[in-house]
Enzyme design. Structure first.
Site, PDB file in Angstrom:
ATOM      1  N   ASP A  23      46.357  42.837  53.087  1.00  0.00           N
ATOM      2  CA  ASP A  23      45.212  43.743  53.158  1.00  0.00           C
ATOM      3  C   ASP A  23      44.134  43.239  54.105  1.00  0.00           C
ATOM      4  OD1 ASP A  23      46.375  45.468  51.291  1.00  0.00           O
ATOM      5  OD2 ASP A  23      45.546  44.349  49.607  1.00  0.00           O
ATOM      6  N   ARG A 103      37.008  36.054  41.087  1.00  0.00           N
ATOM      7  CA  ARG A 103      36.333  36.999  41.974  1.00  0.00           C
ATOM      8  C   ARG A 103      34.802  36.841  41.994  1.00  0.00           C
ATOM      9  NH1 ARG A 103      40.613  36.793  44.154  1.00  0.00           N
ATOM     10  NH2 ARG A 103      42.141  38.472  44.131  1.00  0.00           N
ATOM     11  N   ASP A 132      39.894  44.432  40.915  1.00  0.00           N
ATOM     12  CA  ASP A 132      39.139  43.511  41.759  1.00  0.00           C
ATOM     13  C   ASP A 132      38.005  44.193  42.513  1.00  0.00           C
ATOM     14  OD1 ASP A 132      40.418  41.218  41.008  1.00  0.00           O
ATOM     15  OD2 ASP A 132      41.840  41.209  42.664  1.00  0.00           O
ATOM     16  N   SER A 184      52.712  41.983  45.390  1.00  0.00           N
ATOM     17  CA  SER A 184      51.284  41.705  45.501  1.00  0.00           C
ATOM     18  C   SER A 184      50.992  40.495  44.625  1.00  0.00           C
ATOM     19  CB  SER A 184      50.471  42.915  45.020  1.00  0.00           C
ATOM     20  OG  SER A 184      49.090  42.624  45.044  1.00  0.00           O
TER      21      SER A 184
END
Length: 423
Positions: A23, A103, A132, A184
């Site tokens: 990404d 995160r 996320d 992923s």
């Protein structure tokens, strides 16, 4: 402003949350194409992803970034995020929050760099279906409420990972994955997650015995036939020693990852309820974390009184939900941490565990603050507990039940109807 998708808007400088994965790799040239050939500054937070950071600067610069920050956040990640979660016993549907509490610390550092660089916006590569995006943006809002946030997955033309790979190939962006190995994944020193491909169908067995799928250890079937014993020492809820060797919490986690991984510990295959409302299937590897949670809970069994232990279990669920939902930087999470810290004053001692083919088996637990009294609990004769006291206790404890039964008898005689049943 936030959540922008106006491609006609011009930015001088965008700070990108950059991992070097699919990404974010395609985002650097894509941002320059769509936002006036702006300067893109990439930021990677080192939270223990290891070799994934190798060659990252060369890759970021080659694809158009003006610079790359690689910020070592590992010690803060462990001490200020992981350890408080261990002490809380926080989990979300058995998931030990590996991505969730990584995160906020990364986003906070990105905001600090964006401010220092005078950036106009922050960009992330999270999908519009995942958790996320919420975790990143809530942290950004906490420290830069007026910062523009760009989330291309919500509106761009690259609406599948296959299209992203095609875009990367067309722009000569090197990738470590292909269309066939396109799981992923998210990795840090606490865990590794796997999503996508065949895992999207819960009818498919997770390929944990397939070579190359697991990265932090082996499947229980492939673990040794001989058990491994370990002893962990805690001081006020914080792990400080492993097998009598004094180590930082960070080093204990890393060593337990190796030991636990080798014994098939900490593999979780779960269909979880995402924050955005859908169910999602993932496979998590958390060998060291699973061991620490089990050891800490075992120590609390003998050091916490009943009321505190039971109430703390309720707080742990709420703590886990807050972390999962990206609400680390909130008053309630801070207040819950204060409560947890107060419960940990006596959570000091040693826990010995037996690790065998994916199982964490308690072997021994000791503490100078133990509330366990063998004399009171024994089935043998003792001189510290008068068993006749229990009769009065039961009479008082059962008094409401007795009163209700007596009242039911009276009503039955008066009406001829039965009132004794509570079914």
């Amino acid at each position: 402003m936030s959540n922008l998708h106006n491609e006609n808007k011009h930015y001088n400088k965008i700070v990108l949350a950059y991992s070097g994965g699919l990404d974010t790799s395609v985002l650097i040239p894509w941002l320059k194409e769509h936002y006036g050939n702006c300067e893109v500054i990439a930021v990677s937070g080192n939270v223990g992803q290891g070799t994934e950071l190798d060659g990252l600067e060369e890759k970021a610069l080659a694809t158009g970034a003006s610079k790359l920050y690689i910020e070592d956040l590992t010690d803060t990640f462990v001490d200020d995020f992981i350890v408080p979660s261990i002490k809380a016993g926080a989990a979300y549907e058995k998931y030990l929050l590996g991505t969730s509490f990584a995160r906020p610390i990364i986003a906070k550092r990105i905001v600090e760099i964006a401010k220092a660089e005078g950036a106009d916006a922050i960009c992330h590569g999270c999908t519009g279906k995942g958790n996320d995006q919420v975790r990143f943006e809530l942290a950004i809002k906490a420290f830069a409420p007026d910062m523009d946030i760009i989330a291309p997955w919500r509106f761009w033309e690259l609406d599948s990972r296959e299209k992203e790979i095609e875009y990367a190939e067309a722009h000569n962006i090197p990738l470590k994955i292909s269309k066939e190995t396109n799981y992923s994944k998210d990795k840090n020193l606490w865990h590794l997650s796997h999503e996508g491909l065949d895992l999207e169908d819960p009818a498919n067995e997770a390929p944990i015995n397939t070579e190359g799928f697991l990265e932090l250890g082996v499947s229980p079937e492939n673990a040794p036939d001989k058990p491994t014993y370990i002893t962990i020492h805690f001081e006020k809820g914080v792990p400080t020693k492993l097998d009598d060797e004094e180590l930082s919490a960070r080093d204990i986690i890393l060593k337990l990852n190796e030991i636990g991984g080798a014994n098939g510990i900490g593999i979780l295959d779960i269909v979880e309820n995402r924050l955005v409302g859908m169910k999602s299937r993932g496979v998590y590897e958390t060998p060291g974390g699973s061991i620490l949670y089990a050891a800490h809970a075992k120590l609390e069994e003998i050091t916490l009184d009943k009321d505190t232990q039971h109430y703390k279990e309720q707080a742990a669920q709420k703590f886990g939900e807050l972390v999962y939902d990206g609400k680390w930087f909130t008053p309630l999470r801070k207040a819950l941490s204060a409560f947890v810290d107060s419960t940990q004053e006596t959570v000091t001692g040693d826990v010995t565990l037996k690790l065998y083919k994916g199982n964490i088996i308690p072997a021994a637990v000791t503490s100078p603050y133990s509330l366990y009294n063998a004399g009171m609990a024994t089935f043998d004769a003792d001189d510290c507990y008068d068993q006749s006291d229990s009769a009065g206790f039961i009479n008082l404890f059962g008094l409401p039940i007795k009163v209700r039964a007596l009242n039911s008898d009276a009503l039955e005689k008066e009406t001829g109807e039965s009132f004794s049943s509570v079914e």
